[in-house]
Design an enzyme around this catalytic site. Sequence first.
Site, PDB file in Angstrom:
ATOM      1  N   ARG A   1      10.468   0.640  12.538  1.00 34.11           N
ATOM      2  CA  ARG A   1       8.995   0.012  12.518  1.00 34.11           C
ATOM      3  C   ARG A   1       8.976  -0.825  13.540  1.00 34.11           C
ATOM      4  O   ARG A   1       9.395  -2.102  13.373  1.00 34.11           O
ATOM      5  CB  ARG A   1       8.262  -0.455  11.333  1.00 34.11           C
ATOM      6  CG  ARG A   1       8.031   0.732  10.640  1.00 34.11           C
ATOM      7  CD  ARG A   1       6.790   0.707   9.688  1.00 34.11           C
ATOM      8  NE  ARG A   1       5.634   0.143  10.263  1.00 34.11           N
ATOM      9  CZ  ARG A   1       4.632  -0.190   9.257  1.00 34.11           C
ATOM     10  NH1 ARG A   1       4.411   0.302   8.179  1.00 34.11           N
ATOM     11  NH2 ARG A   1       3.830  -0.727   9.730  1.00 34.11           N
TER      12      ARG A   1
ATOM     13  N   LYS B   1       0.769  -1.187  -0.031  1.00 34.62           N
ATOM     14  CA  LYS B   1       0.207  -0.082  -0.032  1.00 34.62           C
ATOM     15  C   LYS B   1       0.800   1.297  -0.210  1.00 34.62           C
ATOM     16  O   LYS B   1       0.503   1.963  -0.665  1.00 34.62           O
ATOM     17  CB  LYS B   1      -1.027   0.149   1.169  1.00 34.62           C
ATOM     18  CG  LYS B   1      -1.960  -1.072   1.271  1.00 34.62           C
ATOM     19  CD  LYS B   1      -2.791  -0.977   2.240  1.00 34.62           C
ATOM     20  CE  LYS B   1      -2.397  -0.711   3.768  1.00 34.62           C
ATOM     21  NZ  LYS B   1      -1.566  -1.887   4.247  1.00 34.62           N
TER      22      LYS B   1
ATOM     23  N   ARG C   1     -10.347   1.239   7.373  1.00 35.44           N
ATOM     24  CA  ARG C   1      -9.498  -0.270   7.770  1.00 35.44           C
ATOM     25  C   ARG C   1     -10.483  -0.979   8.125  1.00 35.44           C
ATOM     26  O   ARG C   1     -10.562  -2.288   8.915  1.00 35.44           O
ATOM     27  CB  ARG C   1      -8.544   0.043   8.708  1.00 35.44           C
ATOM     28  CG  ARG C   1      -7.348  -0.892   8.539  1.00 35.44           C
ATOM     29  CD  ARG C   1      -5.957  -0.134   9.423  1.00 35.44           C
ATOM     30  NE  ARG C   1      -5.029  -0.735   9.452  1.00 35.44           N
ATOM     31  CZ  ARG C   1      -3.961  -0.648   8.534  1.00 35.44           C
ATOM     32  NH1 ARG C   1      -3.896   0.367   7.894  1.00 35.44           N
ATOM     33  NH2 ARG C   1      -2.872  -1.278   8.839  1.00 35.44           N
TER      34      ARG C   1
HETATM   35  P1  ADP Z   1       0.326  -1.909   7.841  1.00 30.34           P
HETATM   36  O1  ADP Z   1      -0.820  -2.095   6.772  1.00 30.34           O
HETATM   37  O2  ADP Z   1       1.726  -2.561   7.074  1.00 30.34           O
HETATM   38  O3  ADP Z   1       0.169  -2.569   8.920  1.00 30.34           O
HETATM   39  P2  ADP Z   1       0.090   0.776   8.071  1.00 30.34           P
HETATM   40  O4  ADP Z   1       1.149   1.898   8.297  1.00 30.34           O
HETATM   41  O5  ADP Z   1      -1.141   1.306   7.068  1.00 30.34           O
HETATM   42  O6  ADP Z   1       0.856  -0.439   7.990  1.00 30.34           O
HETATM   43  O7  ADP Z   1      -0.413   0.640   9.724  1.00 30.34           O
HETATM   44  C1  ADP Z   1       0.343   0.534  10.805  1.00 30.34           C
HETATM   45  C2  ADP Z   1      -0.416   0.549  12.103  1.00 30.34           C
HETATM   46  O8  ADP Z   1      -1.064   1.883  12.288  1.00 30.34           O
HETATM   47  C3  ADP Z   1      -1.535  -0.354  12.158  1.00 30.34           C
HETATM   48  O9  ADP Z   1      -0.982  -1.629  12.877  1.00 30.34           O
HETATM   49  C4  ADP Z   1      -2.546   0.380  13.279  1.00 30.34           C
HETATM   50  O10 ADP Z   1      -2.143   0.026  14.608  1.00 30.34           O
HETATM   51  C5  ADP Z   1      -2.336   1.772  13.003  1.00 30.34           C
HETATM   52  N1  ADP Z   1      -3.379   2.151  11.894  1.00 30.34           N
HETATM   53  C6  ADP Z   1      -3.152   2.771  10.741  1.00 30.34           C
HETATM   54  N2  ADP Z   1      -4.248   2.961   9.979  1.00 30.34           N
HETATM   55  C7  ADP Z   1      -5.342   2.639  11.080  1.00 30.34           C
HETATM   56  C8  ADP Z   1      -6.836   2.811  10.824  1.00 30.34           C
HETATM   57  N3  ADP Z   1      -7.235   3.047   9.753  1.00 30.34           N
HETATM   58  N4  ADP Z   1      -7.322   2.356  11.973  1.00 30.34           N
HETATM   59  C9  ADP Z   1      -6.770   1.955  13.059  1.00 30.34           C
HETATM   60  N5  ADP Z   1      -5.441   1.836  13.240  1.00 30.34           N
HETATM   61  C10 ADP Z   1      -4.649   2.164  12.107  1.00 30.34           C
END
Ligand code: ADP
Length: 189
Positions: free
Chosen positions: A132, A13, A88
């Site tokens: 991360r 993504k 999400r």
């Molecule tokens: P990935 O999809 O690889 O897990 P992201 O950067 O999209 O990476 O998300 C990392 C973390 O950020 C998630 O595990 C969650 O804790 C938080 N997060 C991101 N977007 C959301 C969302 N829309 N709702 C809830 N938590 C979120």
Amino acid sequence: MRLVLLGAPGSGKGTQGAVLAAHFDIPHVSSGELLRGHVATGSELGRRVRTFLAHGELVPDDLVVDVVRDAIASAGDAGGHVLDGFPRTLAQAKCAFDLAAPTVAIADAVIYLDVPDDVARERLTGRAQTDRVDDAPAVIEQRLEVFHAETAPLLRFYEQSGLLVTVAAEKPVDVVTAAILDALTERQR
Ligand code: ADP
């Protein structure tokens, strides 16, 4: 162009989000990056969300919505957006429609980057992203579980809205980008 990217952790993504944003000259809005930014600066919100991120759990909807609200509201002025990581959950998807409704629709298309779990797992463990904390093996498993439980139901939701575009995302980056752009062109016909 308003795009939403859906996919498991490790589906690409972030990578495709950046490429598509450059291609269409629109902002790339990554909820994860915005949240990590708050953690890094030690803001009040950052302190509240830090533990959720570290454990691969979803941040509560109201906090995430606070983080992405402005970006979504300005999509009209910016010529669109690539939303990466938001919505999400079904609750967030419904909220996203409401946030966007006064100005524009939330998406012209929702792109699902489809990868098998073992490919996602391999990519995440393979990437030397020391910044991360959620790339530890146990947390990767948790993030994959959360994806299947909370985010995968969105596929049906967006399919029913006629927005879903599914792309096989285990191929090289440029092949996946080309498949996305082809699918978008096809939709506009
Ligand atoms: P990935 O999809 O690889 O897990 P992201 O950067 O999209 O990476 O998300 C990392 C973390 O950020 C998630 O595990 C969650 O804790 C938080 N997060 C991101 N977007 C959301 C969302 N829309 N709702 C809830 N938590 C979120």
